[in-house]
Structure formats: structure tokens, C-alpha cells
Design a protein around this motif. Structure first.
Motif, PDB file in Angstrom:
ATOM      1  N   GLU A 143       0.852  -1.186   0.000  1.00 37.83           N
ATOM      2  CA  GLU A 143       0.000   0.000   0.000  1.00 37.83           C
ATOM      3  C   GLU A 143       0.888   1.237   0.000  1.00 37.83           C
ATOM      4  O   GLU A 143       1.951   1.248   0.597  1.00 37.83           O
ATOM      5  CB  GLU A 143      -0.906   0.023   1.234  1.00 37.83           C
ATOM      6  N   LEU A 144       0.402   2.259  -0.660  1.00 38.03           N
ATOM      7  CA  LEU A 144       1.087   3.545  -0.712  1.00 38.03           C
ATOM      8  C   LEU A 144       0.065   4.604  -0.344  1.00 38.03           C
ATOM      9  O   LEU A 144      -0.923   4.778  -1.058  1.00 38.03           O
ATOM     10  CB  LEU A 144       1.651   3.786  -2.116  1.00 38.03           C
ATOM     11  N   GLU A 145       0.278   5.245   0.799  1.00 34.07           N
ATOM     12  CA  GLU A 145      -0.666   6.249   1.302  1.00 34.07           C
ATOM     13  C   GLU A 145      -2.084   5.669   1.394  1.00 34.07           C
ATOM     14  O   GLU A 145      -3.061   6.337   1.044  1.00 34.07           O
ATOM     15  CB  GLU A 145      -0.669   7.485   0.399  1.00 34.07           C
ATOM     16  N   GLY A 146      -2.177   4.405   1.814  1.00 37.64           N
ATOM     17  CA  GLY A 146      -3.475   3.765   1.964  1.00 37.64           C
ATOM     18  C   GLY A 146      -4.087   3.247   0.679  1.00 37.64           C
ATOM     19  O   GLY A 146      -5.155   2.651   0.698  1.00 37.64           O
ATOM     20  N   ARG A 147      -3.422   3.454  -0.442  1.00 42.66           N
ATOM     21  CA  ARG A 147      -3.926   2.963  -1.736  1.00 42.66           C
ATOM     22  C   ARG A 147      -3.175   1.699  -2.121  1.00 42.66           C
ATOM     23  O   ARG A 147      -1.965   1.604  -1.953  1.00 42.66           O
ATOM     24  CB  ARG A 147      -3.749   4.040  -2.800  1.00 42.66           C
ATOM     25  N   LEU A 148      -3.901   0.734  -2.660  1.00 41.26           N
ATOM     26  CA  LEU A 148      -3.318  -0.545  -3.049  1.00 41.26           C
ATOM     27  C   LEU A 148      -2.466  -0.392  -4.303  1.00 41.26           C
ATOM     28  O   LEU A 148      -2.881   0.238  -5.271  1.00 41.26           O
ATOM     29  CB  LEU A 148      -4.417  -1.566  -3.296  1.00 41.26           C
ATOM     30  N   VAL A 149      -1.277  -0.980  -4.263  1.00 47.26           N
ATOM     31  CA  VAL A 149      -0.365  -0.900  -5.400  1.00 47.26           C
ATOM     32  C   VAL A 149      -0.473  -2.141  -6.273  1.00 47.26           C
ATOM     33  O   VAL A 149      -0.648  -2.043  -7.476  1.00 47.26           O
ATOM     34  CB  VAL A 149       1.096  -0.717  -4.924  1.00 47.26           C
ATOM     35  N   ASN A 150      -0.364  -3.301  -5.676  1.00 48.47           N
ATOM     36  CA  ASN A 150      -0.274  -4.526  -6.472  1.00 48.47           C
ATOM     37  C   ASN A 150      -1.393  -5.518  -6.168  1.00 48.47           C
ATOM     38  O   ASN A 150      -1.181  -6.714  -6.165  1.00 48.47           O
ATOM     39  CB  ASN A 150       1.086  -5.199  -6.279  1.00 48.47           C
ATOM     40  N   GLU A 151      -2.573  -5.002  -5.956  1.00 45.32           N
ATOM     41  CA  GLU A 151      -3.682  -5.888  -5.631  1.00 45.32           C
ATOM     42  C   GLU A 151      -5.004  -5.241  -6.004  1.00 45.32           C
ATOM     43  O   GLU A 151      -5.097  -4.026  -6.142  1.00 45.32           O
ATOM     44  CB  GLU A 151      -3.648  -6.214  -4.141  1.00 45.32           C
ATOM     45  N   SER A 152      -6.025  -6.062  -6.123  1.00 49.35           N
ATOM     46  CA  SER A 152      -7.363  -5.555  -6.442  1.00 49.35           C
ATOM     47  C   SER A 152      -7.981  -4.928  -5.191  1.00 49.35           C
ATOM     48  O   SER A 152      -7.607  -5.275  -4.069  1.00 49.35           O
ATOM     49  CB  SER A 152      -8.247  -6.682  -6.973  1.00 49.35           C
ATOM     50  N   PRO A 153      -8.934  -4.019  -5.368  1.00 50.13           N
ATOM     51  CA  PRO A 153      -9.505  -3.296  -4.225  1.00 50.13           C
ATOM     52  C   PRO A 153     -10.187  -4.172  -3.172  1.00 50.13           C
ATOM     53  O   PRO A 153     -10.285  -3.788  -2.021  1.00 50.13           O
ATOM     54  CB  PRO A 153     -10.526  -2.355  -4.870  1.00 50.13           C
ATOM     55  N   ASP A 154     -10.624  -5.367  -3.550  1.00 48.41           N
ATOM     56  CA  ASP A 154     -11.335  -6.204  -2.584  1.00 48.41           C
ATOM     57  C   ASP A 154     -10.416  -7.074  -1.730  1.00 48.41           C
ATOM     58  O   ASP A 154     -10.890  -7.898  -0.957  1.00 48.41           O
ATOM     59  CB  ASP A 154     -12.366  -7.076  -3.296  1.00 48.41           C
ATOM     60  N   VAL A 155      -9.107  -6.882  -1.831  1.00 47.63           N
ATOM     61  CA  VAL A 155      -8.184  -7.725  -1.065  1.00 47.63           C
ATOM     62  C   VAL A 155      -8.404  -7.584   0.440  1.00 47.63           C
ATOM     63  O   VAL A 155      -8.311  -8.568   1.171  1.00 47.63           O
ATOM     64  CB  VAL A 155      -6.710  -7.450  -1.437  1.00 47.63           C
ATOM     65  N   THR A 156      -8.734  -6.396   0.903  1.00 50.95           N
ATOM     66  CA  THR A 156      -8.940  -6.206   2.344  1.00 50.95           C
ATOM     67  C   THR A 156     -10.256  -6.817   2.811  1.00 50.95           C
ATOM     68  O   THR A 156     -10.451  -6.993   4.011  1.00 50.95           O
ATOM     69  CB  THR A 156      -8.865  -4.720   2.731  1.00 50.95           C
ATOM     70  N   GLU A 157     -11.151  -7.132   1.880  1.00 49.25           N
ATOM     71  CA  GLU A 157     -12.371  -7.853   2.238  1.00 49.25           C
ATOM     72  C   GLU A 157     -12.106  -9.355   2.313  1.00 49.25           C
ATOM     73  O   GLU A 157     -12.707 -10.053   3.126  1.00 49.25           O
ATOM     74  CB  GLU A 157     -13.479  -7.571   1.220  1.00 49.25           C
ATOM     75  N   ARG A 158     -11.212  -9.839   1.455  1.00 51.18           N
ATOM     76  CA  ARG A 158     -10.904 -11.269   1.426  1.00 51.18           C
ATOM     77  C   ARG A 158      -9.867 -11.670   2.477  1.00 51.18           C
ATOM     78  O   ARG A 158      -9.874 -12.790   2.954  1.00 51.18           O
ATOM     79  CB  ARG A 158     -10.404 -11.679   0.045  1.00 51.18           C
ATOM     80  N   TYR A 159      -8.947 -10.755   2.799  1.00 45.23           N
ATOM     81  CA  TYR A 159      -7.873 -11.043   3.749  1.00 45.23           C
ATOM     82  C   TYR A 159      -7.869  -9.981   4.837  1.00 45.23           C
ATOM     83  O   TYR A 159      -7.891  -8.791   4.543  1.00 45.23           O
ATOM     84  CB  TYR A 159      -6.510 -11.048   3.045  1.00 45.23           C
ATOM     85  N   ARG A 160      -7.825 -10.425   6.078  1.00 44.05           N
ATOM     86  CA  ARG A 160      -7.753  -9.489   7.194  1.00 44.05           C
ATOM     87  C   ARG A 160      -6.289  -9.169   7.458  1.00 44.05           C
ATOM     88  O   ARG A 160      -5.517 -10.040   7.865  1.00 44.05           O
ATOM     89  CB  ARG A 160      -8.393 -10.103   8.436  1.00 44.05           C
ATOM     90  N   PRO A 161      -5.879  -7.921   7.216  1.00 46.21           N
ATOM     91  CA  PRO A 161      -4.454  -7.593   7.375  1.00 46.21           C
ATOM     92  C   PRO A 161      -4.032  -7.528   8.843  1.00 46.21           C
ATOM     93  O   PRO A 161      -4.805  -7.143   9.708  1.00 46.21           O
ATOM     94  CB  PRO A 161      -4.319  -6.223   6.711  1.00 46.21           C
ATOM     95  N   PHE A 162      -2.797  -7.928   9.063  1.00 46.61           N
ATOM     96  CA  PHE A 162      -2.200  -7.759  10.384  1.00 46.61           C
ATOM     97  C   PHE A 162      -1.992  -6.267  10.623  1.00 46.61           C
ATOM     98  O   PHE A 162      -1.793  -5.504   9.677  1.00 46.61           O
ATOM     99  CB  PHE A 162      -0.845  -8.462  10.480  1.00 46.61           C
ATOM    100  N   ASP A 163      -2.007  -5.852  11.864  1.00 45.38           N
ATOM    101  CA  ASP A 163      -1.746  -4.446  12.194  1.00 45.38           C
ATOM    102  C   ASP A 163      -0.326  -4.066  11.851  1.00 45.38           C
ATOM    103  O   ASP A 163      -0.053  -2.939  11.457  1.00 45.38           O
ATOM    104  CB  ASP A 163      -2.037  -4.163  13.670  1.00 45.38           C
ATOM    105  N   ARG A 164       0.577  -5.004  12.035  1.00 46.14           N
ATOM    106  CA  ARG A 164       1.980  -4.713  11.811  1.00 46.14           C
ATOM    107  C   ARG A 164       2.641  -5.952  11.197  1.00 46.14           C
ATOM    108  O   ARG A 164       2.388  -7.069  11.625  1.00 46.14           O
ATOM    109  CB  ARG A 164       2.652  -4.397  13.149  1.00 46.14           C
ATOM    110  N   VAL A 165       3.450  -5.739  10.170  1.00 47.12           N
ATOM    111  CA  VAL A 165       4.175  -6.841   9.551  1.00 47.12           C
ATOM    112  C   VAL A 165       5.441  -7.067  10.371  1.00 47.12           C
ATOM    113  O   VAL A 165       6.128  -6.112  10.728  1.00 47.12           O
ATOM    114  CB  VAL A 165       4.540  -6.511   8.084  1.00 47.12           C
ATOM    115  N   PRO A 166       5.738  -8.335  10.686  1.00 47.33           N
ATOM    116  CA  PRO A 166       6.932  -8.621  11.503  1.00 47.33           C
ATOM    117  C   PRO A 166       8.211  -8.121  10.874  1.00 47.33           C
ATOM    118  O   PRO A 166       8.353  -7.994   9.719  1.00 47.33           O
ATOM    119  CB  PRO A 166       6.952 -10.136  11.625  1.00 47.33           C
TER     120      PRO A 166
END
Length: 166
Positions: A143-166
Motif C-alpha cells: 500500500e502507498l498512502e493507503g492505496r493498493l499498489v499490487n492488488e485488487s480493491p477487494d483484497v482487504t475484504e478477502r484477507y484481514r491484514p495484520f496491524d503490523r508486519v513482523p
């Protein structure tokens, strides 16, 4: 049986492989000259990141890549310019991933895009999410400034993102 062609240096290639090489060469030469260099850089860095992820954990790989990232960002741009550049990098990274002798799935491509954008002074974020509704699935994107770079817009509906990447 495929025909064999021998070049002047004695290397034998099947006609099918030769056609594949010609097709790839035409694809490479059809890129803009600046994109050719970018493609080669991305391809080499994708190999490096793949090796790092194989040898180290994701956390250690990210730490090493952050260490290799300049402390003073260069290339400050507006969001639209940054997104256009990010999309260009995404496209070339995807093409580069298709020309490797191994699979470069979402994690490898996303780490590459994230690192490439960070080195250009853009505040890209690597995101990893899970979907465990039917089977446990994980996916990575940038994501760049909250906008998806390399994925479709529904990715956050299909996958629940972690708050922080290890």
C-alpha cells in the motif's frame, strides 16, 4: 520429434525453445528503454529477495533491506505521480517474476515492490493478511498512502491484514 538447430558455437536448441526465446526477446525489446533497465534491476533484485527469504525470516529480510535503504529519501513526488510510478514497478515486477526458474509469489513480489518504492523515498507499506474461513490462506500486498499498489480493491475484504508486519 522437435527439430534441433545448432548454432555456430555448437549449442543445440529445439525449435520450440528457440521460438520461446525469440518471443521473450521481442517482449523485452518492446519495453521502453528505461523500462528495460528497470526490468533487469527488478529481475536481479527479485532473485536476491527470493534467496534472502529462503535463508532468513521475513523479519530479518526486512531489517536487512531497511538497512540498505537510504536514510534520506530522494524523489519526493505527489501522490498521483507516486502511484503511477508504483504501478509501473508493479507491472515490471510481475513480468520479471514470470522469467525466473522458480515461482515468485505474492510475498516475494510484494517485498520487492515495497523495498523498491522505499528506496525511492516513497512511504510504501508491506501488508500481510490472512483468510481462514474455508482454509488458512495468507496473502501479501503493498500500500502507498493507503492505496493498493499490487492488488485488487477487494483484497482487504478477502484477507484481514495484520496491524503490523513482523
Amino acid at each position: 520429434m522437435p527439430s534441433i538447430q545448432t548454432s555456430s558455437n555448437g549449442i543445440s536448441l529445439s525449435a520450440q525453445k528457440l521460438r520461446g526465446l525469440r518471443r521473450r526477446w521481442r517482449g523485452f525489446t518492446s519495453l521502453e528503454p528505461g523500462d528495460r533497465l528497470l526490468f533487469l534491476m527488478l529481475w536481479g533484485q527479485l532473485v536476491m529477495i527470493s534467496v534472502l527469504l529462503r535463508l532468513l525470516t521475513l523479519r530479518r529480510t526486512r531489517q536487512l533491506l531497511m538497512y540498505l535503504t537510504p536514510k534520506k529519501p530522494g524523489y519526493p513526488t505527489g501522490l498521483d505521480q507516486a502511484m503511477a510510478y508504483a504501478q509501473r514497478i508493479r507491472k515490471l515486477a510481475w513480468i520479471a517474476s514470470r522469467h525466473l526458474p522458480f515461482d515468485a509469489y505474492c510475498l516475494r513480489q510484494s517485498v520487492l515492490i515495497w523495498w523498491f518504492l522505499r528506496r525511492r523515498g516513497l512511504a510504501a507499506e508491506l501488508r500481510i493478511g490472512v483468510n481462514n474461513q474455508e482454509a488458512f490462506l495468507a496473502h501479501a500486498w503493498v500500500e502507498l498512502e493507503g492505496r493498493l499498489v499490487n492488488e485488487s480493491p477487494d483484497v482487504t475484504e478477502r484477507y484481514r491484514p495484520f496491524d503490523r508486519v513482523p
